[in-house]
Design an enzyme around this catalytic site. Structure first.
Site, short mmCIF file in Angstrom:
data_model
loop_
_atom_site.label_atom_id
_atom_site.label_comp_id
_atom_site.label_asym_id
_atom_site.label_seq_id
_atom_site.Cartn_x
_atom_site.Cartn_y
_atom_site.Cartn_z
N HIS A 31 43.91 -33.99 -69.80
CA HIS A 31 42.72 -34.08 -70.63
C HIS A 31 41.89 -32.79 -70.68
CE1 HIS A 31 43.70 -38.11 -71.46
NE2 HIS A 31 43.06 -38.72 -70.48
N GLU B 192 44.33 -44.55 -77.35
CA GLU B 192 44.03 -43.14 -77.61
C GLU B 192 44.96 -42.59 -78.68
OE1 GLU B 192 44.02 -41.19 -73.61
OE2 GLU B 192 44.24 -43.29 -72.99
N HIS C 272 38.30 -41.55 -75.83
CA HIS C 272 38.83 -42.29 -74.68
C HIS C 272 38.01 -43.54 -74.38
CE1 HIS C 272 40.90 -42.93 -70.88
NE2 HIS C 272 41.62 -41.83 -71.08
#
Length: 324
Positions: free
Chosen positions: A103, A289, A174
């Site tokens: 991420h 996602e 997210h």
């Protein structure tokens, strides 16, 4: 409407913006581009928050790892070994989930303060400049995400980015969805327009295979209860598209709430939150996602995440809400 939500330890103020339309209310933070809450009606017209979040800024600072509701970048999901090649150069990233990068690194877009401006009557535009070398990524990236409530109450998220040097970009939101607002998504039913998925190794890195879902627990082409044990990328039928098309439906039979997800992206990560910890618990929400595939820079056969000068990264995801 915007209001002061809190102050970071260095004195930087964090604001919260509220959008309301067609019975839907969403609150978005300038810190991390976080969707703090998203209130939608159930089949009886009762409004309830359908995403996991904290009541105050300290919650997000104290518990950053779940990425609750955050805007993820510069690269959503995992990059194997925290390294990737681009035009003959290998770039090294922080291995914030050893041995991989996750991420965007230890201080990705989810831990940055974004500039927020009004975008029409029912939207806000979040923007920032990610400097060359930030978290190891090349290129100065000018990036924005525009959140808009449309006339039906659907939440549209339009991402855009340009760069001054070749780089890789993969952005997502997210949010963890709990359509019942009850603290558990265990009874939710999921349908996906995905005939394949990307199998992973023990470190959740794709093997490179695009496997058929037929006869496996990854087959959600017909709606069924989700259960636990998912942190996988699904290969969406149709690949990258110019306009968002519906790819997923999540349904809570108890309240009747239905979430539809439409996107221009080729993949969707389903995460059943098996590793959530206090003050939440495993299975409290389900993350959907929209994205390009994990570790794409190391898999030339995957849809490319490379962005070059003169090009424009564009992506759109739409979260729609109905009941039945």
């Amino acid at each position: 409407m915007n209001e002061l939500f809190g102050t970071l330890p260095d004195g930087t103020p964090v604001h919260r913006w509220t959008l309301e339309r067609a019975g839907v209310r969403v609150r978005i933070l300038s810190y991390g581009g976080i969707v703090q809450s998203l209130e939608v009606p159930d089949r009886d017209g009762r409004a309830g928050n359908v995403v996991l979040g904290f009541a105050d800024l300290d919650g997000y600072l104290t518990h950053p790892e779940p990425y609750l509701g955050a805007l993820i970048g510069r690269y959503a999901n995992r990059i194997a070994g925290g390294r990737f090649p681009l035009d003959g150069v290998t770039y090294a990233l922080e291995q914030n989930t050893p041995p991989n990068s996750l991420h965007g690194g230890g201080r990705g877009f989810d831990k940055r303060v974004w500039e927020v401006t009004q975008a029409g009557e029912h939207g806000v535009r979040l923007s920032r400049v990610s400097a060359h070398g930030e978290e190891g990524f090349p290129g100065r990236l000018e990036v924005s995400a525009t959140f808009t409530l449309d006339e039906s109450g659907a939440l549209r998220v339009a991402y855009q980015a340009v760069t001054d040097a070749p780089t890789v970009v993969n952005l997502t939101n997210h949010s963890y969805f709990d359509l019942g607002g009850s603290g558990s998504a265990g009874g939710h039913e999921l349908r996906l327009a995905a005939s394949r998925y990307t199998p992973v190794d023990a470190d959740l890195i794709p093997t490179g295979e695009l496997a058929d879902v037929t006869g496996t627990r990854f087959d959600f082409r017909q709606a069924r209860k989700v259960g636990a044990g998912y942190d996988h990328n699904f290969v969406l039928d149709g690949g990258v598209t110019e306009t968002a098309r519906e790819v997923a439906e999540l349904h809570d039979p108890a309240t009747g709430r239905v979430l539809t997800v439409a996107t221009t992206e080729p993949g969707l990560q389903v995460y059943t939150a098996d590793h959530l910890s206090a003050p939440f618990a495993p299975g409290d929400g389900i993350a959907l996602e929209t994205q390009h595939f994990p570790d794409s820079p190391n898999h030339p056969d995957f849809p490319s995440t490379v962005l070059r000068p003169g090009g424009v990264f564009r992506s759109e995801t739409v979260y729609g809400f109905t009941t039945r």
